[in-house]
Design an enzyme around this catalytic site. Sequence first.
Site, PDB file in Angstrom:
ATOM      1  N   ASN A  70      -5.409 -10.059  -3.531  1.00  0.00           N
ATOM      2  CA  ASN A  70      -5.065  -9.480  -2.220  1.00  0.00           C
ATOM      3  C   ASN A  70      -4.575  -8.042  -2.404  1.00  0.00           C
ATOM      4  O   ASN A  70      -4.629  -7.235  -1.493  1.00  0.00           O
ATOM      5  CB  ASN A  70      -4.000 -10.321  -1.488  1.00  0.00           C
ATOM      6  CG  ASN A  70      -2.816 -10.714  -2.357  1.00  0.00           C
ATOM      7  OD1 ASN A  70      -2.809 -10.509  -3.569  1.00  0.00           O
ATOM      8  ND2 ASN A  70      -1.801 -11.290  -1.749  1.00  0.00           N
TER       9      ASN A  70
ATOM     10  N   ASP B 146       0.810  -1.233   0.000  1.00  0.00           N
ATOM     11  CA  ASP B 146       0.000   0.000   0.000  1.00  0.00           C
ATOM     12  C   ASP B 146       0.837   1.274   0.000  1.00  0.00           C
ATOM     13  O   ASP B 146       0.415   2.308   0.521  1.00  0.00           O
ATOM     14  CB  ASP B 146      -0.966   0.023   1.214  1.00  0.00           C
ATOM     15  CG  ASP B 146      -1.866  -1.186   1.241  1.00  0.00           C
ATOM     16  OD1 ASP B 146      -2.220  -1.676   0.158  1.00  0.00           O
ATOM     17  OD2 ASP B 146      -2.200  -1.648   2.352  1.00  0.00           O
TER      18      ASP B 146
ATOM     19  N   GLN C 295       1.878  -6.044  -3.389  1.00  0.00           N
ATOM     20  CA  GLN C 295       2.314  -6.115  -1.995  1.00  0.00           C
ATOM     21  C   GLN C 295       3.600  -5.293  -1.804  1.00  0.00           C
ATOM     22  O   GLN C 295       3.849  -4.375  -2.551  1.00  0.00           O
ATOM     23  CB  GLN C 295       2.525  -7.576  -1.543  1.00  0.00           C
ATOM     24  CG  GLN C 295       1.245  -8.381  -1.381  1.00  0.00           C
ATOM     25  CD  GLN C 295       0.662  -8.882  -2.683  1.00  0.00           C
ATOM     26  OE1 GLN C 295       1.349  -9.504  -3.473  1.00  0.00           O
ATOM     27  NE2 GLN C 295      -0.599  -8.625  -2.900  1.00  0.00           N
TER      28      GLN C 295
ATOM     29  N   GLY D 117     -10.675  -2.915   3.673  1.00  0.00           N
ATOM     30  CA  GLY D 117     -11.222  -1.826   4.488  1.00  0.00           C
ATOM     31  C   GLY D 117     -10.681  -1.802   5.913  1.00  0.00           C
ATOM     32  O   GLY D 117     -11.085  -0.969   6.724  1.00  0.00           O
TER      33      GLY D 117
ATOM     34  N   LYS E 244      -0.522   4.452  -8.091  1.00  0.00           N
ATOM     35  CA  LYS E 244      -0.373   5.821  -8.586  1.00  0.00           C
ATOM     36  C   LYS E 244       0.911   5.973  -9.399  1.00  0.00           C
ATOM     37  O   LYS E 244       0.902   6.578 -10.481  1.00  0.00           O
ATOM     38  CB  LYS E 244      -0.363   6.770  -7.376  1.00  0.00           C
ATOM     39  CG  LYS E 244      -0.119   8.201  -7.725  1.00  0.00           C
ATOM     40  CD  LYS E 244      -0.142   9.068  -6.478  1.00  0.00           C
ATOM     41  CE  LYS E 244       0.484  10.405  -6.797  1.00  0.00           C
ATOM     42  NZ  LYS E 244       0.439  11.316  -5.663  1.00  0.00           N
TER      43      LYS E 244
ATOM     44  N   GLY F 237      -4.560  -4.199  -3.746  1.00  0.00           N
ATOM     45  CA  GLY F 237      -5.553  -3.163  -4.036  1.00  0.00           C
ATOM     46  C   GLY F 237      -4.769  -1.931  -4.420  1.00  0.00           C
ATOM     47  O   GLY F 237      -4.112  -1.332  -3.571  1.00  0.00           O
ATOM     48  N   HIS F 238      -4.774  -1.588  -5.683  1.00  0.00           N
ATOM     49  CA  HIS F 238      -3.960  -0.476  -6.185  1.00  0.00           C
ATOM     50  C   HIS F 238      -4.873   0.661  -6.626  1.00  0.00           C
ATOM     51  O   HIS F 238      -5.745   0.472  -7.473  1.00  0.00           O
ATOM     52  CB  HIS F 238      -3.073  -0.944  -7.351  1.00  0.00           C
ATOM     53  CG  HIS F 238      -2.068  -1.985  -6.944  1.00  0.00           C
ATOM     54  ND1 HIS F 238      -1.185  -2.560  -7.811  1.00  0.00           N
ATOM     55  CD2 HIS F 238      -1.790  -2.535  -5.737  1.00  0.00           C
ATOM     56  CE1 HIS F 238      -0.423  -3.423  -7.155  1.00  0.00           C
ATOM     57  NE2 HIS F 238      -0.781  -3.435  -5.901  1.00  0.00           N
TER      58      HIS F 238
ATOM     59  N   LYS G 205       1.866   2.236  -5.073  1.00  0.00           N
ATOM     60  CA  LYS G 205       2.395   1.677  -6.337  1.00  0.00           C
ATOM     61  C   LYS G 205       1.467   1.974  -7.505  1.00  0.00           C
ATOM     62  O   LYS G 205       1.907   2.292  -8.612  1.00  0.00           O
ATOM     63  CB  LYS G 205       2.583   0.143  -6.205  1.00  0.00           C
ATOM     64  CG  LYS G 205       3.544  -0.264  -5.114  1.00  0.00           C
ATOM     65  CD  LYS G 205       3.595  -1.762  -4.943  1.00  0.00           C
ATOM     66  CE  LYS G 205       2.331  -2.371  -4.378  1.00  0.00           C
ATOM     67  NZ  LYS G 205       1.999  -1.971  -2.999  1.00  0.00           N
TER      68      LYS G 205
HETATM   69  P1  GDP Z   1      -0.780   0.411  -3.525  1.00  0.00           P
HETATM   70  O1  GDP Z   1      -1.366  -0.860  -3.045  1.00  0.00           O
HETATM   71  O2  GDP Z   1       0.692   0.482  -3.291  1.00  0.00           O
HETATM   72  O3  GDP Z   1      -1.130   0.739  -4.944  1.00  0.00           O
HETATM   73  O4  GDP Z   1      -1.409   1.567  -2.624  1.00  0.00           O
HETATM   74  P2  GDP Z   1      -2.967   1.699  -2.209  1.00  0.00           P
HETATM   75  O5  GDP Z   1      -3.723   2.180  -3.381  1.00  0.00           O
HETATM   76  O6  GDP Z   1      -3.448   0.475  -1.522  1.00  0.00           O
HETATM   77  O7  GDP Z   1      -2.881   2.790  -1.064  1.00  0.00           O
HETATM   78  C1  GDP Z   1      -2.352   4.050  -1.305  1.00  0.00           C
HETATM   79  C2  GDP Z   1      -3.414   5.093  -0.934  1.00  0.00           C
HETATM   80  O8  GDP Z   1      -2.802   6.360  -0.832  1.00  0.00           O
HETATM   81  C3  GDP Z   1      -4.468   5.256  -1.998  1.00  0.00           C
HETATM   82  O9  GDP Z   1      -5.671   5.609  -1.382  1.00  0.00           O
HETATM   83  C4  GDP Z   1      -3.941   6.410  -2.853  1.00  0.00           C
HETATM   84  O10 GDP Z   1      -4.965   7.092  -3.529  1.00  0.00           O
HETATM   85  C5  GDP Z   1      -3.313   7.257  -1.806  1.00  0.00           C
HETATM   86  N1  GDP Z   1      -2.147   8.031  -2.217  1.00  0.00           N
HETATM   87  C6  GDP Z   1      -1.144   7.687  -3.070  1.00  0.00           C
HETATM   88  N2  GDP Z   1      -0.191   8.614  -3.061  1.00  0.00           N
HETATM   89  C7  GDP Z   1      -0.583   9.573  -2.195  1.00  0.00           C
HETATM   90  C8  GDP Z   1       0.019  10.787  -1.734  1.00  0.00           C
HETATM   91  O11 GDP Z   1       1.113  11.180  -2.121  1.00  0.00           O
HETATM   92  N3  GDP Z   1      -0.697  11.503  -0.806  1.00  0.00           N
HETATM   93  C9  GDP Z   1      -1.916  11.108  -0.336  1.00  0.00           C
HETATM   94  N4  GDP Z   1      -2.525  11.857   0.566  1.00  0.00           N
HETATM   95  N5  GDP Z   1      -2.489   9.971  -0.766  1.00  0.00           N
HETATM   96  C10 GDP Z   1      -1.821   9.216  -1.662  1.00  0.00           C
HETATM   97  P1  IMO Z   2      -0.948  -4.141  -2.253  1.00  0.00           P
HETATM   98  O1  IMO Z   2      -0.521  -4.702  -3.572  1.00  0.00           O
HETATM   99  C1  IMO Z   2      -0.973  -4.594   2.101  1.00  0.00           C
HETATM  100  C2  IMO Z   2      -0.938  -8.661   3.653  1.00  0.00           C
HETATM  101  C3  IMO Z   2      -2.194  -9.062   4.417  1.00  0.00           C
HETATM  102  C4  IMO Z   2      -1.600 -10.037   5.413  1.00  0.00           C
HETATM  103  C5  IMO Z   2      -0.535 -10.740   4.602  1.00  0.00           C
HETATM  104  C6  IMO Z   2      -0.974 -12.069   4.013  1.00  0.00           C
HETATM  105  O2  IMO Z   2      -2.229  -3.415  -2.279  1.00  0.00           O
HETATM  106  O3  IMO Z   2       0.163  -3.381  -1.614  1.00  0.00           O
HETATM  107  P2  IMO Z   2      -2.570 -12.730   1.995  1.00  0.00           P
HETATM  108  O4  IMO Z   2      -4.018 -12.426   1.758  1.00  0.00           O
HETATM  109  O5  IMO Z   2      -1.660 -12.229   0.948  1.00  0.00           O
HETATM  110  O6  IMO Z   2      -2.327 -14.174   2.325  1.00  0.00           O
HETATM  111  O7  IMO Z   2      -2.226 -11.924   3.346  1.00  0.00           O
HETATM  112  O8  IMO Z   2      -0.185  -9.857   3.543  1.00  0.00           O
HETATM  113  N1  IMO Z   2      -1.171  -8.153   2.299  1.00  0.00           N
HETATM  114  C7  IMO Z   2      -1.133  -6.858   1.976  1.00  0.00           C
HETATM  115  N2  IMO Z   2      -0.970  -5.777   2.738  1.00  0.00           N
HETATM  116  N3  IMO Z   2      -1.101  -4.456   0.768  1.00  0.00           N
HETATM  117  C8  IMO Z   2      -1.236  -5.538  -0.016  1.00  0.00           C
HETATM  118  O9  IMO Z   2      -1.247  -5.469  -1.370  1.00  0.00           O
HETATM  119  C9  IMO Z   2      -1.310  -6.811   0.575  1.00  0.00           C
HETATM  120  N4  IMO Z   2      -1.458  -8.063   0.106  1.00  0.00           N
HETATM  121  C10 IMO Z   2      -1.369  -8.868   1.165  1.00  0.00           C
HETATM  122  O10 IMO Z   2      -2.776  -7.949   5.044  1.00  0.00           O
HETATM  123  O11 IMO Z   2      -0.954  -9.342   6.458  1.00  0.00           O
HETATM  124 MG    MG Z   3      -2.884  -1.557  -1.784  1.00  0.00          MG
END
Ligand code: GDP
Ligand code: IMO
Ligand code: MG
Length: 426
Positions: A37, A12, A224, A302, A17, A39-40, A15
């Site tokens: 698993n 999270d 991840q 969530g 973005k 969520g981007h 990535k």
């Molecule tokens: P990913 O799994 O690495 O793609 O990241 P996620 O999408 O799960 O979580 C990143 C969250 O941070 C998302 O809600 C993005 O919209 C938000 N986000 C990304 N870059 C920034 C930033 O520079 N500032 C803020 N405030 N939010 C960001």
């Molecule tokens: P993105 O790509 C954050 C975490 C789960 C748990 C562990 C194992 O959005 O960054 P799993 O369902 O893979 O067997 O869970 O890994 N996990 C993540 N945490 N971002 C993710 O993906 C994740 N994918 C798995 O929360 O701790």
């Molecule tokens: Mg994510």
Amino acid sequence: MNTCVVGLQWGDEGKGKVVDILAEDSDVVVRYGGGSNAGHTVVIGDSRFALHLLPSGAIRESMLCVIANAVVVDPDVLIQEIDGLAQRGISLADRLFISENAHVVLDYHKREDQLREESLGKRKIGTTIRGIGPCYADKVGRSYAVRMSDFRDVAALAEKLRTILAYKNKLFAALYGAEPMDVNAVIENCKLYAQRLAPCTTDTTELLHTAIGAGRSILFEGAQGSLLDLDHGTFPYVTSSNSSSLGLPSGCGVPAKMVHKYIGVAKAYTTRVGAGPFPTELDNEIGQYIREKGHEYGTTTGRPRRCGWFDGVAAAYSIRIGSVDSVALMHLDTLTGLKQLNLCRAYEIDGQERTFFPANIDRLAKARPVYEALPGWDEDLSEATSFEALPATARTYVRRIEQIIGKPVEMIGVGPRRNQTIMKSL
Ligand code: GDP
Ligand code: IMO
Ligand code: MG
């Protein structure tokens, strides 16, 4: 130019973005591991997209999208995602290619994930319950695995599923006292999946090598984070795949030396979802402040994310194992309003200062972060468009991170939107 984007923390990092931005200059975008698993998030103006299986570059209609061998594909999620984008006017027709060798996540994997987590009680991993671990376990076990190529012969797949479900149902009953699952329901679902997905299923290794040979620019999207890597992360609190960039070559059959640049993505602080060690965790009002200000709630489940200070030891480790050249530092804006910021530059373990991250959790449990305190800032950063426009304290914070991790910061996130990204000269 082939580029890999990889998370340097526990996922999270932002990535999605970064991939969306880099996709502008790429021809093909590839997911090389993990499953739903992930969520981007991509935010363009007022539109927000949350992708679980499609690579984040999918939002740009000029991009070819590849889901490579080591991805575990949940067909239900993938079809929903394709249809969801179509409803928003973004078509994947003729530009989505799924590896015929990718393994398939079916309902019994999700059931198994849930039953196992429930049975573990306090020892649970805190998985996303997306069936990831059970699907990868079936892949390694071989005898009860389903691959995308199985959708080409539904009658043969139905036979296979009868054997698999007989085995799984015995297991579920014996271990968890669970009700048996209906094999016919699984077979019916697979018929639908086959109709929709078999036409996009192909040899993606050949496709990628052909594209590279033709001089196309490939963008590899990690899922991840490196610290969730099965072999190099904080086992057992990891995911079931090689989520660091080490998973790229094996994940899609493209050698590491064909990738010209590795960009590591990190937040300006650290987050983690699920259980497991987290040395710089802030289980207090500062952690709560970051969670609310940064909207740190899981994109997939969530769940509230655990928040803590930037961990330079952990990030430097991910950079080393991942051959990372430069860093995208996201969420700098989220730190606005904090009087003092702590940066972890080392760990103290058994009275000794160490800067190499111990991935083994027994040793990690002994680590006490060694912090350096830096002044914070009150200015809103969300409109800043250049490094120079940032407050001096924010610039010092970024520069000190560069020194600790030993790599330059190339991009800085100041908000969730595509255009809230500062390109900093290296
Ligand atoms: P990913 O799994 O690495 O793609 O990241 P996620 O999408 O799960 O979580 C990143 C969250 O941070 C998302 O809600 C993005 O919209 C938000 N986000 C990304 N870059 C920034 C930033 O520079 N500032 C803020 N405030 N939010 C960001
Ligand atoms: P993105 O790509 C954050 C975490 C789960 C748990 C562990 C194992 O959005 O960054 P799993 O369902 O893979 O067997 O869970 O890994 N996990 C993540 N945490 N971002 C993710 O993906 C994740 N994918 C798995 O929360 O701790
Ligand atoms: Mg994510």
